[in-house]
Design a protein around this motif. Structure first.
Motif, PDB file in Angstrom:
ATOM      1  N   LEU A  99     -26.337 -53.523 -67.380  1.00 53.25           N
ATOM      2  CA  LEU A  99     -25.465 -52.487 -66.621  1.00 53.25           C
ATOM      3  C   LEU A  99     -24.061 -52.114 -67.297  1.00 53.25           C
ATOM      4  O   LEU A  99     -23.711 -50.938 -67.295  1.00 53.25           O
ATOM      5  N   PHE A 100     -23.697 -53.304 -68.276  1.00 53.39           N
ATOM      6  CA  PHE A 100     -22.226 -52.901 -69.151  1.00 53.39           C
ATOM      7  C   PHE A 100     -22.265 -52.138 -70.061  1.00 53.39           C
ATOM      8  O   PHE A 100     -21.293 -51.493 -70.330  1.00 53.39           O
ATOM      9  N   VAL A 101     -23.557 -52.085 -70.872  1.00 55.50           N
ATOM     10  CA  VAL A 101     -23.461 -51.304 -72.023  1.00 55.50           C
ATOM     11  C   VAL A 101     -22.960 -49.981 -72.066  1.00 55.50           C
ATOM     12  O   VAL A 101     -22.292 -49.486 -72.934  1.00 55.50           O
ATOM     13  N   PRO A 102     -23.365 -49.154 -71.134  1.00 50.76           N
ATOM     14  CA  PRO A 102     -22.928 -47.687 -71.143  1.00 50.76           C
ATOM     15  C   PRO A 102     -21.472 -47.529 -71.117  1.00 50.76           C
ATOM     16  O   PRO A 102     -21.077 -46.519 -71.639  1.00 50.76           O
ATOM     17  N   VAL A 103     -20.854 -48.520 -70.357  1.00 50.60           N
ATOM     18  CA  VAL A 103     -19.369 -48.354 -70.156  1.00 50.60           C
ATOM     19  C   VAL A 103     -18.700 -48.312 -71.492  1.00 50.60           C
ATOM     20  O   VAL A 103     -17.742 -48.113 -71.607  1.00 50.60           O
ATOM     21  N   LEU A 104     -19.347 -48.902 -72.386  1.00 52.97           N
ATOM     22  CA  LEU A 104     -18.687 -48.872 -73.907  1.00 52.97           C
ATOM     23  C   LEU A 104     -18.556 -47.557 -74.559  1.00 52.97           C
ATOM     24  O   LEU A 104     -17.909 -47.431 -75.298  1.00 52.97           O
ATOM     25  N   PHE A 105     -19.271 -46.757 -74.127  1.00 49.89           N
ATOM     26  CA  PHE A 105     -19.618 -45.515 -74.793  1.00 49.89           C
ATOM     27  C   PHE A 105     -19.034 -44.262 -73.987  1.00 49.89           C
ATOM     28  O   PHE A 105     -19.144 -43.103 -74.353  1.00 49.89           O
ATOM     29  N   LEU A 106     -18.945 -44.395 -72.524  1.00 52.02           N
ATOM     30  CA  LEU A 106     -18.672 -43.412 -71.482  1.00 52.02           C
ATOM     31  C   LEU A 106     -17.219 -43.575 -70.864  1.00 52.02           C
ATOM     32  O   LEU A 106     -16.926 -44.660 -70.921  1.00 52.02           O
ATOM     33  N   LYS A 107     -16.781 -42.558 -70.740  1.00 51.45           N
ATOM     34  CA  LYS A 107     -15.498 -42.613 -69.788  1.00 51.45           C
ATOM     35  C   LYS A 107     -15.902 -42.931 -68.312  1.00 51.45           C
ATOM     36  O   LYS A 107     -16.931 -42.848 -68.125  1.00 51.45           O
ATOM     37  N   LEU A 108     -14.898 -43.656 -67.981  1.00 49.88           N
ATOM     38  CA  LEU A 108     -15.219 -44.446 -66.625  1.00 49.88           C
ATOM     39  C   LEU A 108     -15.913 -43.622 -65.491  1.00 49.88           C
ATOM     40  O   LEU A 108     -16.794 -44.041 -64.918  1.00 49.88           O
ATOM     41  N   ARG A 109     -15.233 -42.279 -65.389  1.00 55.27           N
ATOM     42  CA  ARG A 109     -15.792 -41.604 -64.188  1.00 55.27           C
ATOM     43  C   ARG A 109     -17.156 -41.193 -64.540  1.00 55.27           C
ATOM     44  O   ARG A 109     -18.057 -41.094 -63.659  1.00 55.27           O
ATOM     45  N   TRP A 110     -17.480 -40.634 -65.875  1.00 58.32           N
ATOM     46  CA  TRP A 110     -18.826 -40.434 -66.214  1.00 58.32           C
ATOM     47  C   TRP A 110     -19.757 -41.597 -66.209  1.00 58.32           C
ATOM     48  O   TRP A 110     -21.051 -41.159 -65.633  1.00 58.32           O
ATOM     49  N   TYR A 111     -19.306 -42.389 -66.389  1.00 57.94           N
ATOM     50  CA  TYR A 111     -19.979 -43.940 -66.528  1.00 57.94           C
ATOM     51  C   TYR A 111     -20.412 -44.183 -64.926  1.00 57.94           C
ATOM     52  O   TYR A 111     -21.852 -44.407 -64.486  1.00 57.94           O
ATOM     53  N   PHE A 112     -19.646 -44.221 -63.989  1.00 62.87           N
ATOM     54  CA  PHE A 112     -19.990 -44.298 -62.853  1.00 62.87           C
ATOM     55  C   PHE A 112     -20.893 -43.313 -62.118  1.00 62.87           C
ATOM     56  O   PHE A 112     -21.557 -43.533 -61.164  1.00 62.87           O
ATOM     57  N   VAL A 127     -14.721 -43.083 -56.781  1.00 60.52           N
ATOM     58  CA  VAL A 127     -15.090 -42.435 -58.424  1.00 60.52           C
ATOM     59  C   VAL A 127     -14.113 -41.304 -58.494  1.00 60.52           C
ATOM     60  O   VAL A 127     -13.794 -41.161 -59.681  1.00 60.52           O
ATOM     61  N   PHE A 128     -14.035 -40.398 -57.489  1.00 57.19           N
ATOM     62  CA  PHE A 128     -13.425 -39.314 -57.949  1.00 57.19           C
ATOM     63  C   PHE A 128     -11.897 -39.472 -57.424  1.00 57.19           C
ATOM     64  O   PHE A 128     -11.178 -38.362 -57.662  1.00 57.19           O
ATOM     65  N   LYS A 129     -11.592 -40.094 -56.583  1.00 53.87           N
ATOM     66  CA  LYS A 129     -10.117 -40.236 -56.038  1.00 53.87           C
ATOM     67  C   LYS A 129      -9.305 -41.229 -56.748  1.00 53.87           C
ATOM     68  O   LYS A 129      -7.909 -41.181 -57.094  1.00 53.87           O
ATOM     69  N   LYS A 130      -9.975 -42.300 -57.203  1.00 51.85           N
ATOM     70  CA  LYS A 130      -9.260 -43.597 -57.770  1.00 51.85           C
ATOM     71  C   LYS A 130      -9.348 -44.045 -59.262  1.00 51.85           C
ATOM     72  O   LYS A 130      -8.378 -44.575 -59.840  1.00 51.85           O
ATOM     73  N   ILE A 131     -10.411 -43.336 -59.697  1.00 46.53           N
ATOM     74  CA  ILE A 131     -10.832 -43.741 -61.171  1.00 46.53           C
ATOM     75  C   ILE A 131     -10.379 -42.828 -62.144  1.00 46.53           C
ATOM     76  O   ILE A 131     -10.753 -41.388 -61.908  1.00 46.53           O
ATOM     77  N   LYS A 132      -9.446 -43.103 -62.966  1.00 49.96           N
ATOM     78  CA  LYS A 132      -9.250 -42.384 -64.107  1.00 49.96           C
ATOM     79  C   LYS A 132     -10.201 -42.136 -65.187  1.00 49.96           C
ATOM     80  O   LYS A 132     -10.933 -42.988 -65.478  1.00 49.96           O
ATOM     81  N   ASN A 133     -10.378 -40.746 -65.599  1.00 50.38           N
ATOM     82  CA  ASN A 133     -11.504 -40.511 -66.507  1.00 50.38           C
ATOM     83  C   ASN A 133     -11.099 -40.633 -68.137  1.00 50.38           C
ATOM     84  O   ASN A 133     -10.991 -39.855 -68.907  1.00 50.38           O
ATOM     85  N   ASN A 134     -10.859 -42.174 -68.205  1.00 50.78           N
ATOM     86  CA  ASN A 134     -10.507 -42.706 -69.471  1.00 50.78           C
ATOM     87  C   ASN A 134     -11.555 -43.634 -70.037  1.00 50.78           C
ATOM     88  O   ASN A 134     -12.344 -44.180 -69.206  1.00 50.78           O
ATOM     89  N   TYR A 135     -11.489 -44.065 -71.158  1.00 52.09           N
ATOM     90  CA  TYR A 135     -12.301 -45.233 -71.329  1.00 52.09           C
ATOM     91  C   TYR A 135     -11.908 -46.529 -71.016  1.00 52.09           C
ATOM     92  O   TYR A 135     -10.692 -46.585 -71.051  1.00 52.09           O
ATOM     93  N   LEU A 136     -12.859 -47.364 -70.567  1.00 51.96           N
ATOM     94  CA  LEU A 136     -12.461 -48.711 -69.988  1.00 51.96           C
ATOM     95  C   LEU A 136     -11.847 -49.438 -71.187  1.00 51.96           C
ATOM     96  O   LEU A 136     -10.861 -50.343 -70.886  1.00 51.96           O
ATOM     97  N   PHE A 137     -12.523 -49.397 -72.254  1.00 50.78           N
ATOM     98  CA  PHE A 137     -12.057 -50.516 -73.586  1.00 50.78           C
ATOM     99  C   PHE A 137     -11.617 -49.498 -74.501  1.00 50.78           C
ATOM    100  O   PHE A 137     -12.060 -48.390 -74.752  1.00 50.78           O
TER     101      PHE A 137
END
Length: 565
Positions: free
Chosen positions: A59-72, A137-147
């Motif tokens: 579950l965790f691996v894609p978040v290394l390479f996707l921006k948060l909103r796109w990841y979720f 996802v659309f109201k609270k999550i900023k579309n930047n990288y988590l890490f």
């Protein structure tokens, strides 16, 4: 505190910790359910922890390479699939199987709607969770990288090394036991299996498998168009011949009183003189989609794909000059069945939809009459019934509700509990009583024609009913217990048949208690009718005095794995 903040800034780019945690909790929920309720893991803390860590990494691996909103958004695909995984684990104590995925695709809108209406509160809760998920996802999550990029690179390398270590561990284990025969391909398959068994990778794998099978079925008519058994009668008879194969649904060997059950569930069959009941018959699959092709063709669990490359015994009867009919109370949408029915001389499908609450099997009887009344010299029929298909209380009319209390109406899925074992068993036994009626009625109709004739009944697979203090019900489990595959096999022959084929009749009686599987039906029904073809295997026919029982019987499970008994 400043040091901790520096570490956070070095690793993490966002301050939406609370919302991110909520979303991760929703995504990881199916894995938590698997961890605690799957029979493969429950009670073994080490395995549970190993599964949780591994599934969390997936579950965790894609978040290394996707921006948060796109990841979720990407992970929301699997969030929408989560109820199927959770529900299946709750019912069967195992992760979703290939057979279950197929049943979802084969379910029509009416049946699905009715099922959903029995789970109003559960559906409302899911709708609220899904709605909340997308709002966050659309109201609270900023579309930047988590890490940060540096941390993602280090973490990605760590995950890679982790997978290499797993591969190495599997290789070392294989090498320890098979030094001279070890193959990298086999190690690779074992490694990939770790992912195939982990949610949501299992969903992706099963969907890919379903697509491949869809393509194979779509092309089946073209692939088998030129196939021929070159079947023919060895010695044509002067009189009329009738052969009928009845395919049951979810019937258990042990719930027929003719087989020793304490309840009087098969009174009509017990009154039929000379009825042969075979005591040791196993299904070759535990879901209909796989069981029926294995029953009708020469394919076995060891070479299942042959079911899509060859024709069936119904086609062989047609080659041998029989007037053939396919009469079914099951859905006609399945491509495998549509191909067979199209090639038969006559085919009857139910006028009502599959989910119709009064789609009882006795509605097939007039169609059987119409074909038998045509008075053709050689007739062959396949009758495919609904039998004991779940929602047992919708499988028989009210006069057959002998065992009570029984299930009533459309029940909430929460009723699927071992606490309701008596309700399930009573209602199921009523379906067996009705099956007894159906088999006896068909035998009576065939017997009235005075022809050289035989009727064979076998169920596609059996059913779990919380046997042996387990919490398993229905069918389609990954590792089916014996009650799920031990099926009834009844054979009736007319006096004219017994006179025409005394050797076959004696062989049927002699082999009745030997080890038999559904793989023997293809060979047996053709042999019973004295239909022969190049390359036939008389040793696989229970109508042959040279029948050889198998020491091992294989079962093709709902997860497309092969196990043996």
């Amino acid at each position: 505190m400043n040091f901790i903040q520096i570490i956070k800034r070095t690793i993490v780019n966002t301050n939406n910790y609370v919302w991110i945690t909520w979303l991760f909790a929703i995504l990881i929920l199916p894995n938590i359910v698997v961890m605690f309720f799957s029979s493969d893991l429950s009670g073994n803390t080490a395995k549970q922890l190993e599964y949780f860590i591994f599934s969390s990494l997936v579950l965790f691996v894609p978040v290394l390479f996707l921006k948060l909103r796109w990841y979720f958004i990407f992970e929301s695909i699997f969030m929408l699939c989560a109820p199927f995984e959770i529900g299946y684990v709750w019912l069967f104590k195992s992760t979703v199987t290939d057979g279950f995925i197929s049943s979802i695709f084969n379910t029509n809108i009416g049946e699905a709607t009715e099922l959903l209406m029995t789970m109003k509160w559960q559906c409302l809760l899911l709708l609220l969770i899904w709605t909340g998920y997308f709002i966050i996802v659309f109201k609270k999550i900023k579309n930047n990288y988590l890490f940060t990029g540096k941390f993602s690179a280090v973490a990605g390398l760590t995950v890679l090394l982790f997978n290499i270590s797993i591969f190495g561990k599997i290789y070392a284990t294989e090498y320890r036991y098979n030094k001279s025969e070890i193959r990298i391909d086999d190690v690779g398959e074992d490694f990939i299996d770790n992912y195939k068994k982990t949610y949501p990778c299992n969903i992706i794998t099963l969907l890919a498998s379903k697509y491949d099978r869809h393509v194979a079925l779509k092309n089946m008519s073209e692939n088998v168009a030129s196939f021929s058994y070159r079947a023919k009668k060895r010695k044509p008879l002067h009189g009329r011949e009738i052969y009928v194969v009845i395919i049951g649904e979810s019937a258990r060997y042990g719930n027929f009183s003719i087989n020793g059950y304490e309840r009087k569930t098969s009174p009509r069959l017990e009154e039929i003189n000379g009825l042969i009941t075979c005591s040791n018959v196993y299904a070759t699959a535990n879901v209909t989609e796989f069981a029926v092709p294995l029953l009708l063709s020469r394919a076995t669990p060891l070479n299942f794909e042959n079911a899509y490359r060859e024709k069936t015994f119904a086609d062989a009867f047609r080659e041998a000059g029989f007037h053939t009919g396919w009469i079914t109370n099951q859905s006609g949408d399945y491509p495998y069945i549509k191909r067979i029915a199209k090639d038969m001389d006559r085919a009857f499908f139910p006028s009502d939809e599959f989910e119709n609450l009064e789609s009882y099997d006795h509605k097939l009887l007039p169609y059987i009459d119409s074909l038998l009344d045509e008075n053709r010299q050689k007739t062959f029929l396949v009758v495919h019934t609904l039998g004991s298909h779940f929602r047992y209380n919708f499988r028989y009319p009210k006069p057959f509700e002998k065992f009570t209390p029984a299930l009533e109406g459309t029940n909430n899925c929460s009723i699927a509990s071992d606490k309701n074992r008596e309700l399930f068993t009573n209602t199921y036994d009523n379906t067996i009583l009705y099956t007894d009626y159906m088999i006896a009625e068909i035998i009576d109709k065939v017997a009235s024609k005075g022809a050289v004739s035989a009727v064979l009944y076998i169920s596609d697979h059996a059913e779990n009913l919380y046997d042996n203090e387990t919490v398993t019900v229905l069918h389609g489990s990954k590792t089916p217990p014996l009650p799920e595959i031990h099926v009834p096999l009844f054979i009736w022959t007319s006096p004219a048949y017994q006179n025409a084929y005394p050797g076959k009749q004696q062989a049927l009686k002699s082999n009745r208690n030997k080890k038999i599987s559904a793989s023997n039906i293809f060979h047996s029904i053709l042999d019973m009718a004295d239909v022969h073809y190049p390359g036939e295997l008389p040793e696989k026919s229970i109508a042959s005095d040279g029948f050889k029982e198998d020491s091992i019987r294989y079962v093709y499970t709902a997860n497309k794995e092969i196990i043996h008994f």
